[in-house]
Enzyme design. Structure first.
Site, PDB file in Angstrom:
ATOM      1  N   GLY A  56       0.854  -1.348   0.157  1.00 29.38           N
ATOM      2  CA  GLY A  56      -0.061   0.025   0.046  1.00 29.38           C
ATOM      3  C   GLY A  56       0.941   1.200   0.054  1.00 29.38           C
ATOM      4  CB  VAL A  82       5.271   1.122   3.784  1.00 30.31           C
ATOM      5  CG1 VAL A  82       4.830   2.603   3.590  1.00 30.31           C
ATOM      6  CG2 VAL A  82       4.287   0.651   5.181  1.00 30.31           C
ATOM      7  CE  LYS A  83       4.221   0.382  -5.547  1.00 29.20           C
ATOM      8  NZ  LYS A  83       2.990   0.066  -6.504  1.00 29.20           N
ATOM      9  CB  ILE A  84       8.394   4.630   0.171  1.00 24.23           C
ATOM     10  CG1 ILE A  84       7.775   4.498   1.724  1.00 24.23           C
ATOM     11  CG2 ILE A  84       9.108   5.892   0.673  1.00 24.23           C
ATOM     12  CD1 ILE A  84       8.292   4.727   2.947  1.00 24.23           C
TER      13      ILE A  84
END
Length: 214
Positions: A56, A82-84
């Site tokens: 996400g 966690v997509k960054i």
């Protein structure tokens, strides 16, 4: 090489999961917006379908805000990643989240140097984008191969997720280039499933069976 599905469409995820070949899901703000649903609601439903990493993405650009957003995403479910985005602020957020035991996926990677920096910041995954590099006349598969070689030489545990996959040839070439994972749209999976000789073979088997019964 493992497969993730790149979508926020729950029905597509259900269909792919039923066939047994996906082990995770990647989403982004554009994919979630396309569904016209609340982010948390979509992610909760996805985690109930697929027992594997679910990416996400944050929408903030400052490190402190990305960290806060990442903590919220991570609390949704133990499988959350966690997509960054690949920026200096993004890597600062990756460092903190990694220290807190939160898995991260650094996205929008377009060079081996970016992938190496992300890995050293502690990223669980890096996502180089094949199709978008191809669009500007570059070779995304060379990038996958370079990253895989560098990670192997230096014993870097960060996994490579091939993203922006446009067609089945991309998938095969990514596997040959050393990608750990390919995240693939459902329509590409559908193309991978089909072959005209399979269809004609099934038709012949059925015709022979019907003829034998007469």
């Amino acid at each position: 090489m493992r497969f993730f599905i790149d979508t926020a469409n729950v029905e597509e995820i259900k269909k792919a999961n039923r066939m047994g070949f996906i082990s995770g899901v990647t989403t982004n703000p554009s994919l979630v917006a396309k569904e016209g649903r609340d982010f948390n609601e979509v992610i909760q439903e996805i985690t109930s379908i697929v027992d594997g990493p679910i990416s996400g993405e944050v929408v903030s650009l400052e490190a402190d805000e990305m960290i806060a957003e990442g903590r919220v995403i991570a609390k949704i479910h133990p499988n959350m990643v966690v997509k960054i985005p690949m920026t200096g602020e993004g890597l600062a957020a990756v460092k903190v989240l990694t220290e807190e035991g939160i898995k991260t996926n650094v996205t929008l990677v377009f060079s081996a140097t970016q992938a190496l920096l992300a890995a050293r910041a502690g990223a669980t995954y890096v996502s180089p984008f094949l199709g978008r590099l191809d669009d500007i006349g570059d070779d995304g598969l060379v990038l996958i191969r370079d990253i895989a070689d560098i990670f192997e030489i230096h014993g870097i545990p960060t996994e490579i997720i091939s993203a922006s996959v446009r067609h089945p040839i991309h998938v095969i070439e990514c596997a040959k280039a050393g990608a750990d994972i390919a995240t693939v749209p459902f329509k590409v999976f559908e193309q991978m499933l089909k072959h005209p000789l399979t269809d004609s073979g099934i038709d012949k088997f059925l015709a022979d069976w019907e003829a034998a019964k007469k």
